[in-house]
Design a protein around this motif. Structure first.
Motif, PDB file in Angstrom:
ATOM      1  N   ARG A 256      -0.410   4.878  -1.091  1.00 59.59           N
ATOM      2  CA  ARG A 256      -1.196   5.623  -0.383  1.00 59.59           C
ATOM      3  C   ARG A 256      -0.381   6.437   0.325  1.00 59.59           C
ATOM      4  NH1 ARG A 256      -6.618   3.416  -0.108  1.00 59.59           N
ATOM      5  NH2 ARG A 256      -6.854   1.293  -0.818  1.00 59.59           N
TER       6      ARG A 256
ATOM      7  N   GLN B  95       0.703  -1.239   0.020  1.00 63.98           N
ATOM      8  CA  GLN B  95       0.044   0.156  -0.047  1.00 63.98           C
ATOM      9  C   GLN B  95       0.738   1.221   0.080  1.00 63.98           C
ATOM     10  OE1 GLN B  95      -3.540   0.130  -0.108  1.00 63.98           O
ATOM     11  NE2 GLN B  95      -3.312  -2.277  -0.427  1.00 63.98           N
TER      12      GLN B  95
ATOM     13  N   TYR C 258      -4.389   6.356  -8.734  1.00 60.32           N
ATOM     14  CA  TYR C 258      -5.445   6.483  -7.605  1.00 60.32           C
ATOM     15  C   TYR C 258      -5.896   7.532  -7.456  1.00 60.32           C
ATOM     16  CZ  TYR C 258      -6.992   6.257  -2.748  1.00 60.32           C
ATOM     17  OH  TYR C 258      -7.619   6.283  -1.836  1.00 60.32           O
TER      18      TYR C 258
END
Length: 323
Positions: free
Chosen positions: A78, A75, A125
């Protein structure tokens, strides 16, 4: 129990491959065992690891929650507030990034998570082109890679279909890749073809060039042409016919013309004169030359993309216009 509903991006792959990505902490041996014990079911029935998933399938996993935890670094995107991605081209299927020298493409042995793919994922994203919460196993992925010290074009797939198609095209050599490099000396002849057999020492991470085939060696073919010469250096364009590890660096060094700044295959004495610590090598041109079915990527066939600003060209050959 956790239930997965198979969508388009997850269809067309084997169950075991899907589980490797969707449940990465589940060991392969245990996955096979759970299939036998019907703790992994497909559409309410016993599932074979080799079965092919189809859009609309429902996968049920009766396994411990600990297996669903996310591995470290998965991740990383992020945590990136401002993605460092120089986008050369982007559409609904692919993104072409101009990677800066010094950036690693994937997490390496050092555990570095500040990678090109993490920045690309962060870009997608934040732009809304990709929502990881809507996916089960697919994440945008790189189709090719280049060394940390090399700059240039890297292909990222934004869909599972694009990833499958492009991986096949690269394997079949249906993409043309050209590089710019600066070498010590002036190649003679000024243009030509370098053939040989490259063998990689995995422990040393070093490639050796052989004129005849030796155990473990692979055929390597590089086309080259000299574009300009200046102050004992030559600006050379190389085209990879094969794509071996360190192919251009090893081939040029074996020919007596190591790359400027290349400490692995070159001469540090020469490199120190110019103050360069990283190889002057850039993947500057990409062309799609499809000869087989390309599915939803047919529109890319025949298209070429070029990086116009290469730092070391501007530094050592000022005024030279990239072709």
């Amino acid at each position: 129990m956790k239930e997965f509903h198979i969508a388009k991006n997850d269809s067309g792959q084997r169950l075991n491959k899907f589980l490797e990505k969707a449940v990465p902490r589940l060991p392969g041996g245990m996955m096979h065992k759970y299939c036998r014990l019907k703790r992994i079911k497909l559409n309410g029935k016993r599932a074979e690891p080799s079965c092919c998933l189809q859009e609309g399938d429902v996968l049920q996993l009766y396994i411990n929650d600990e297996f669903f935890s996310v591995p470290d670094g998965a991740q990383a995107f992020r945590t990136i507030a401002q993605p460092r991605v120089s986008v050369l081209y982007e559409d609904e299927n692919i993104l072409l990034a101009d990677k800066a020298p010094g950036m690693v493409v994937h997490t390496d042995d050092r555990g570095d998570t500040d990678t090109l793919i993490a920045h690309i994922q962060a870009h997608l994203y934040q732009s809304g082109a990709w929502d990881p919460d809507d996916e089960l196993s697919f994440v945008p992925a790189l189709c090719n890679r280049i060394d940390r010290g090399t700059g240039g074009i890297v292909i990222a797939a934004k869909t599972a279909e694009a990833l499958r198609v492009l991986n096949g095209k690269i394997k079949n050599r249906e993409l043309s890749k050209k590089y710019l490099c600066i070498v010590h000396g002036h190649p003679s002849p000024a243009s030509g073809r370098m053939d040989g057999f490259l063998r990689k020492d995995e422990k040393l991470g070093l490639v050796t060039v052989h004129k005849t085939r030796v155990p473990g060696a692979k055929t390597a073919v590089t086309l080259y042409r000299t574009l300009a010469v200046r102050d004992g250096l030559a600006l050379v364009e190389c085209e990879l016919i094969t794509g071996r590890t360190h192919q251009i660096r090893a081939h040029m060094a074996a020919a007596g013309h190591p790359l400027l700044g290349d400490g692995k295959y070159g001469l540090n004495e020469l490199n120190r004169k110019f103050g360069e610590k990283s190889q002057a090598l850039y993947s500057y041109k990409l062309r799609f030359d499809f000869t087989t079915d390309s599915g939803g990527l047919a529109y890319l066939n025949g298209r070429a993309f070029t990086v116009r600003a290469v730092p070391f060209v501007q530094k050592y050959f000022p005024g030279y216009r990239i072709p």
